[in-house]
Design a protein around this motif. Structure first.
Motif, PDB file in Angstrom:
ATOM      1  N   ILE A  53       0.822  -1.202   0.000  1.00  0.00           N
ATOM      2  CA  ILE A  53       0.000   0.000   0.000  1.00  0.00           C
ATOM      3  C   ILE A  53       0.859   1.257   0.000  1.00  0.00           C
ATOM      4  N   ASP A  54       0.514   2.178  -0.902  1.00  0.00           N
ATOM      5  CA  ASP A  54       1.097   3.517  -0.900  1.00  0.00           C
ATOM      6  C   ASP A  54       0.265   4.360   0.061  1.00  0.00           C
ATOM      7  N   LEU A  55       0.877   5.318   0.730  1.00  0.00           N
ATOM      8  CA  LEU A  55       0.117   6.140   1.668  1.00  0.00           C
ATOM      9  C   LEU A  55      -0.699   7.212   0.962  1.00  0.00           C
ATOM     10  N   SER A  56      -0.120   7.831  -0.057  1.00  0.00           N
ATOM     11  CA  SER A  56      -0.798   8.898  -0.785  1.00  0.00           C
ATOM     12  C   SER A  56      -1.416   8.321  -2.052  1.00  0.00           C
ATOM     13  N   LEU A  57      -2.736   8.300  -2.117  1.00  0.00           N
ATOM     14  CA  LEU A  57      -3.422   7.649  -3.228  1.00  0.00           C
ATOM     15  C   LEU A  57      -4.187   8.613  -4.119  1.00  0.00           C
ATOM     16  N   GLY A  58      -4.180   9.892  -3.798  1.00  0.00           N
ATOM     17  CA  GLY A  58      -4.867  10.869  -4.615  1.00  0.00           C
ATOM     18  C   GLY A  58      -6.349  10.601  -4.748  1.00  0.00           C
ATOM     19  N   SER A  59      -6.953  10.047  -3.703  1.00  0.00           N
ATOM     20  CA  SER A  59      -8.381   9.711  -3.759  1.00  0.00           C
ATOM     21  C   SER A  59      -9.052  10.090  -2.450  1.00  0.00           C
ATOM     22  N   GLU A  60     -10.286   9.637  -2.321  1.00  0.00           N
ATOM     23  CA  GLU A  60     -11.058   9.957  -1.117  1.00  0.00           C
ATOM     24  C   GLU A  60     -10.507   9.273   0.127  1.00  0.00           C
ATOM     25  N   LYS A  61      -9.728   8.218  -0.064  1.00  0.00           N
ATOM     26  CA  LYS A  61      -9.096   7.526   1.062  1.00  0.00           C
ATOM     27  C   LYS A  61      -7.594   7.495   0.848  1.00  0.00           C
ATOM     28  N   ASP A  62      -6.861   7.501   1.953  1.00  0.00           N
ATOM     29  CA  ASP A  62      -5.413   7.342   1.850  1.00  0.00           C
ATOM     30  C   ASP A  62      -5.017   5.965   2.385  1.00  0.00           C
ATOM     31  N   GLY A  63      -3.730   5.674   2.298  1.00  0.00           N
ATOM     32  CA  GLY A  63      -3.236   4.373   2.728  1.00  0.00           C
ATOM     33  C   GLY A  63      -3.495   4.078   4.201  1.00  0.00           C
ATOM     34  N   ILE A  64      -3.399   5.091   5.034  1.00  0.00           N
ATOM     35  CA  ILE A  64      -3.631   4.894   6.474  1.00  0.00           C
ATOM     36  C   ILE A  64      -5.071   4.425   6.707  1.00  0.00           C
ATOM     37  N   GLN A  65      -6.014   5.044   6.022  1.00  0.00           N
ATOM     38  CA  GLN A  65      -7.418   4.629   6.166  1.00  0.00           C
ATOM     39  C   GLN A  65      -7.606   3.183   5.711  1.00  0.00           C
ATOM     40  N   LEU A  66      -6.962   2.808   4.600  1.00  0.00           N
ATOM     41  CA  LEU A  66      -7.083   1.430   4.122  1.00  0.00           C
ATOM     42  C   LEU A  66      -6.492   0.442   5.121  1.00  0.00           C
ATOM     43  N   ILE A  67      -5.350   0.793   5.701  1.00  0.00           N
ATOM     44  CA  ILE A  67      -4.723  -0.082   6.702  1.00  0.00           C
ATOM     45  C   ILE A  67      -5.657  -0.276   7.896  1.00  0.00           C
ATOM     46  N   LYS A  68      -6.228   0.805   8.380  1.00  0.00           N
ATOM     47  CA  LYS A  68      -7.147   0.720   9.527  1.00  0.00           C
ATOM     48  C   LYS A  68      -8.357  -0.143   9.202  1.00  0.00           C
ATOM     49  N   GLU A  69      -8.892   0.017   7.986  1.00  0.00           N
ATOM     50  CA  GLU A  69     -10.043  -0.797   7.579  1.00  0.00           C
ATOM     51  C   GLU A  69      -9.677  -2.273   7.495  1.00  0.00           C
ATOM     52  N   LEU A  70      -8.487  -2.569   6.960  1.00  0.00           N
ATOM     53  CA  LEU A  70      -8.045  -3.965   6.889  1.00  0.00           C
ATOM     54  C   LEU A  70      -7.913  -4.558   8.278  1.00  0.00           C
ATOM     55  N   ARG A  71      -7.347  -3.811   9.195  1.00  0.00           N
ATOM     56  CA  ARG A  71      -7.135  -4.312  10.556  1.00  0.00           C
ATOM     57  C   ARG A  71      -8.439  -4.473  11.332  1.00  0.00           C
ATOM     58  N   SER A  72      -9.477  -3.759  10.911  1.00  0.00           N
ATOM     59  CA  SER A  72     -10.768  -3.911  11.594  1.00  0.00           C
ATOM     60  C   SER A  72     -11.610  -5.013  10.950  1.00  0.00           C
ATOM     61  N   SER A  73     -11.125  -5.585   9.850  1.00  0.00           N
ATOM     62  CA  SER A  73     -11.830  -6.666   9.167  1.00  0.00           C
ATOM     63  C   SER A  73     -11.348  -8.010   9.705  1.00  0.00           C
ATOM     64  N   SER A  74     -12.281  -8.891  10.041  1.00  0.00           N
ATOM     65  CA  SER A  74     -11.872 -10.194  10.575  1.00  0.00           C
ATOM     66  C   SER A  74     -11.066 -11.003   9.555  1.00  0.00           C
ATOM     67  N   ASN A  75     -11.281 -10.748   8.268  1.00  0.00           N
ATOM     68  CA  ASN A  75     -10.538 -11.480   7.231  1.00  0.00           C
ATOM     69  C   ASN A  75      -9.069 -11.085   7.151  1.00  0.00           C
ATOM     70  N   TYR A  76      -8.758  -9.854   7.517  1.00  0.00           N
ATOM     71  CA  TYR A  76      -7.398  -9.355   7.285  1.00  0.00           C
ATOM     72  C   TYR A  76      -6.725  -8.753   8.517  1.00  0.00           C
ATOM     73  N   VAL A  77      -7.192  -9.144   9.684  1.00  0.00           N
ATOM     74  CA  VAL A  77      -6.641  -8.565  10.918  1.00  0.00           C
ATOM     75  C   VAL A  77      -5.154  -8.903  11.097  1.00  0.00           C
ATOM     76  N   THR A  78      -4.707 -10.052  10.565  1.00  0.00           N
ATOM     77  CA  THR A  78      -3.299 -10.443  10.737  1.00  0.00           C
ATOM     78  C   THR A  78      -2.526 -10.532   9.416  1.00  0.00           C
ATOM     79  N   THR A  79      -3.158 -10.203   8.296  1.00  0.00           N
ATOM     80  CA  THR A  79      -2.487 -10.277   7.003  1.00  0.00           C
ATOM     81  C   THR A  79      -1.384  -9.222   6.934  1.00  0.00           C
ATOM     82  N   PRO A  80      -0.190  -9.595   6.479  1.00  0.00           N
ATOM     83  CA  PRO A  80       0.895  -8.613   6.386  1.00  0.00           C
ATOM     84  C   PRO A  80       0.548  -7.445   5.458  1.00  0.00           C
ATOM     85  N   ILE A  81       0.934  -6.250   5.896  1.00  0.00           N
ATOM     86  CA  ILE A  81       0.747  -5.029   5.114  1.00  0.00           C
ATOM     87  C   ILE A  81       2.097  -4.334   4.995  1.00  0.00           C
TER      88      ILE A  81
END
Length: 124
Positions: A53-81
């Motif tokens: 994941i890149d942090l700056s995505l030039g969109s409505e969400k940035d990389g930090i938001q995506l990381i937080k969403e992945l970590r709050s998902s039961s499917n990806y709580v431990t998947t390497p980022i």
């Protein structure tokens, strides 16, 4: 090549996305995304073994938001980022790691380091 491991890359710079995809594609099944919408689709339709994941995505969400969403998902709580970004400040690294990133690399990143980091995170 380990086709059983899926790597999902999100990067808004097309040339960087192409380079990362080619490099990691020699070892893994790679999904390349230029947008958050593509990222969401691939993430939901596949089992992802590693996120790049890149942090700056030039969109409505940035990389930090995506990381937080992945970590709050039961499917990806431990998947390497792995964060690969031009944001070179220590605060960016601290923020990414606090959000749930597993590894933080600064651009430009050497091809060998990118592969070595992926292999390390995937245990192969």
């Amino acid at each position: 090549m380990n086709n059983t491991l899926n790597v999902l890359i999100i990067e808004d710079e097309e040339i960087v996305l192409e380079i990362f995809s080619r490099i990691l594609g020699k070892y893994y099944n790679v999904f390349s995304c230029k947008s958050v919408a593509e990222f969401e689709r691939y993430k939901n339709e596949n089992v992802i073994s590693l996120f790049v994941i890149d942090l700056s995505l030039g969109s409505e969400k940035d990389g930090i938001q995506l990381i937080k969403e992945l970590r709050s998902s039961s499917n990806y709580v431990t998947t390497p980022i792995m964060v690969v970004t031009a944001h070179a400040f220590n605060q960016d690294e601290r923020t990414a790691m606090k959000a749930g990133a597993t590894k933080f690399l600064r651009k430009p990143v050497e091809n060998d380091l990118l592969v070595l980091s992926a292999k390390e995170l995937l245990g192969n």
